[in-house]
Design a protein around this motif. Sequence first.
Motif: not given
Length: 174
Positions: A73-79, A81-85, A98-108, A138-143
């Motif tokens: 589902l997330i990849h439908k909205f953010a295709p 994103l890097f995903a690692k099994s 199997v689960y997935w680790l997604l590397v999210l952008p850090r947004v200022a 995403f994740q928030v940069e600065g926290i």
Amino acid sequence: MNYFIMTQDERIAQAVVPTGVFDVLRPEWLTPDYQEELDEAILQFDLKPKRENVYLDFLDRPIPLYSDRLKELIHKFAPRLFAKSVVLADQERVRQDVYWLLVLPRVACLSEQSEFHPNGALKRLVIEGANVKRHTIFQVEGIREPHIIIDLRLAEALLRRDFFGIRLKKVEHV
């Protein structure tokens, strides 16, 4: 646009808990700068022994992990994103999932209206919506807290499906 913090539902006490994560995975690998190292790693974690294991669609401890259905589902909205099994191994029950680790952008996008405790921990999160631009997740940069933020479209899509173990909390924005 409205935004939400996505967390694991802490009311489910028997949720699976991966162990030994940081014996295999370095924390800096969870950023876009280390995708190559993460891509080459073989990630398999044993589960903390429990009387019963409940598999949620989203685990946020000790690192965020997403079920296969949630990742799709997330990849439908953010295709992009890097995903690692990641394999979660329940040795006691001879089960692997199997689960997935997604590397999210850090947004200022941290607003000056955000508040912090004297020790630097986040007290009140306020984001600047204009700085988020087109990021769906995403994740928030600065926290230092690893909050995962999703936009309203993704939140609505989650709520329309029968995902299990996910909680959403509205984020203040300016």
